[in-house]
Design a protein around this motif. Structure first.
Motif, PDB file in Angstrom:
ATOM      1  N   GLN A  46     -17.192  10.122  -6.247  1.00 13.60           N
ATOM      2  CA  GLN A  46     -15.789  10.158  -5.796  1.00 13.60           C
ATOM      3  C   GLN A  46     -14.814  10.141  -6.976  1.00 13.60           C
ATOM      4  O   GLN A  46     -13.756   9.531  -6.931  1.00 13.60           O
ATOM      5  CB  GLN A  46     -15.496   8.965  -4.869  1.00 13.60           C
ATOM      6  CG  GLN A  46     -16.369   8.894  -3.640  1.00 13.60           C
ATOM      7  CD  GLN A  46     -16.010   7.689  -2.795  1.00 13.60           C
ATOM      8  OE1 GLN A  46     -14.840   7.477  -2.454  1.00 13.60           O
ATOM      9  NE2 GLN A  46     -16.995   6.882  -2.456  1.00 13.60           N
ATOM     10  N   VAL A  47     -15.195  10.809  -8.039  1.00 13.39           N
ATOM     11  CA  VAL A  47     -14.386  10.816  -9.265  1.00 13.39           C
ATOM     12  C   VAL A  47     -13.176  11.730  -9.102  1.00 13.39           C
ATOM     13  O   VAL A  47     -13.259  12.801  -8.505  1.00 13.39           O
ATOM     14  CB  VAL A  47     -15.248  11.297 -10.460  1.00 13.39           C
ATOM     15  CG1 VAL A  47     -14.395  11.570 -11.696  1.00 13.39           C
ATOM     16  CG2 VAL A  47     -16.344  10.288 -10.773  1.00 13.39           C
ATOM     17  N   ILE A  48     -12.054  11.282  -9.629  1.00 18.56           N
ATOM     18  CA  ILE A  48     -10.862  12.127  -9.780  1.00 18.56           C
ATOM     19  C   ILE A  48     -10.448  11.969 -11.233  1.00 18.56           C
ATOM     20  O   ILE A  48     -10.293  10.828 -11.708  1.00 18.56           O
ATOM     21  CB  ILE A  48      -9.693  11.670  -8.867  1.00 18.56           C
ATOM     22  CG1 ILE A  48     -10.140  11.553  -7.407  1.00 18.56           C
ATOM     23  CG2 ILE A  48      -8.513  12.630  -8.985  1.00 18.56           C
ATOM     24  CD1 ILE A  48      -9.108  10.857  -6.504  1.00 18.56           C
ATOM     25  N   MET A  49     -10.303  13.055 -11.960  1.00 14.50           N
ATOM     26  CA  MET A  49      -9.840  12.917 -13.348  1.00 14.50           C
ATOM     27  C   MET A  49      -9.060  14.141 -13.801  1.00 14.50           C
ATOM     28  O   MET A  49      -9.210  15.230 -13.253  1.00 14.50           O
ATOM     29  CB  MET A  49     -10.980  12.589 -14.302  1.00 14.50           C
ATOM     30  CG  MET A  49     -12.093  13.572 -14.418  1.00 14.50           C
ATOM     31  SD  MET A  49     -13.340  12.903 -15.579  1.00 14.50           S
ATOM     32  CE  MET A  49     -14.641  14.083 -15.279  1.00 14.50           C
ATOM     33  N   THR A  50      -8.219  13.895 -14.801  1.00 10.88           N
ATOM     34  CA  THR A  50      -7.405  14.975 -15.357  1.00 10.88           C
ATOM     35  C   THR A  50      -7.416  14.905 -16.877  1.00 10.88           C
ATOM     36  O   THR A  50      -7.552  13.842 -17.466  1.00 10.88           O
ATOM     37  CB  THR A  50      -5.934  14.895 -14.868  1.00 10.88           C
ATOM     38  OG1 THR A  50      -5.366  13.643 -15.257  1.00 10.88           O
ATOM     39  CG2 THR A  50      -5.828  15.063 -13.362  1.00 10.88           C
TER      40      THR A  50
END
Length: 196
Positions: free
Chosen positions: A60-64
């Motif tokens: 469930q990773v979210i990265m920018t």
């Protein structure tokens, strides 16, 4: 259009660590690349050409990350055990930065506790996960109403969450990695009680 190779996510992509993506593209913000999915932290031994799922991952990773920058500006994800922070920090390596904002929702810490842990040259917010998703938990932590994001697509939602996360300045009690290991609970079998 920003390519993943222009960002700190390029190495992770080259190593085959960015899995199950629902977003792996430029966002609405010029120069920003977003990823939503899982990061493989430990691969099983490879047999011939067989592609096997990772032994350990952050889900469930979210990265920018921004083009031309060597670090990941924002990242959040789920860890089944606090112990895996070490693996995550090793995998991300020099893509971590003291300027980055990193939020980890950990399954085996006390549900009433929130911590900060410095590791690998970065500060991680260590948070409990209460039977919800990382996305919902993060919206709650950042005081973002779901209705505010309703009309946005996945890239737009990722921008909104990242922008708010980058301004996050709450502080929690600091613990060392070693202290965290002592206080964590047992690792839960996430497949237990699920119908086959």
């Amino acid at each position: 259009m920003t390519a993943i190779t222009e960002t700190a996510l390029g190495r992770l992509e080259a190593e085959g660590r960015l899995l199950n993506s629902v977003l792996k593209s430029t966002t609405k913000k010029p120069g920003r690349f977003g990823f939503r999915g899982d990061i493989a932290l430990k691969f099983p031994a490879k047999l011939a050409d067989e592609a096997r799922p990772p032994e350990i991952s952050s889900d469930q990773v979210i990265m920018t990350a921004k083009a031309g920058e060597t670090h990941i500006e924002f990242m959040t994800g789920f860890l089944l055990s606090f112990e895996y922070l070490k693996l995550l920090a090793e995998v991300l390596g020099d893509a971590l930065s003291p300027q980055g904002k990193y939020f980890l929702f950990v399954d085996n810490i006390d549900i009433s506790k929130k911590y900060q842990c410095e590791y690998g040259g970065a500060t991680f917010y260590i948070l409990p996960i209460d039977e919800s998703t990382v996305y919902n938990e993060l919206l709650s932590l950042l005081y973002i109403e779901k209705t505010e994001l309703k009309k946005l697509d996945t890239a737009g939602k990722t921008d909104a969450v990242a922008d708010k996360a980058l301004t996050f300045d709450e502080t929690f009690p600091s613990i060392s990695y070693e202290e965290g290991l002592k206080t964590m609970g047992p690792i839960r079998n996430i497949y237990e009680n699920r119908p086959v």
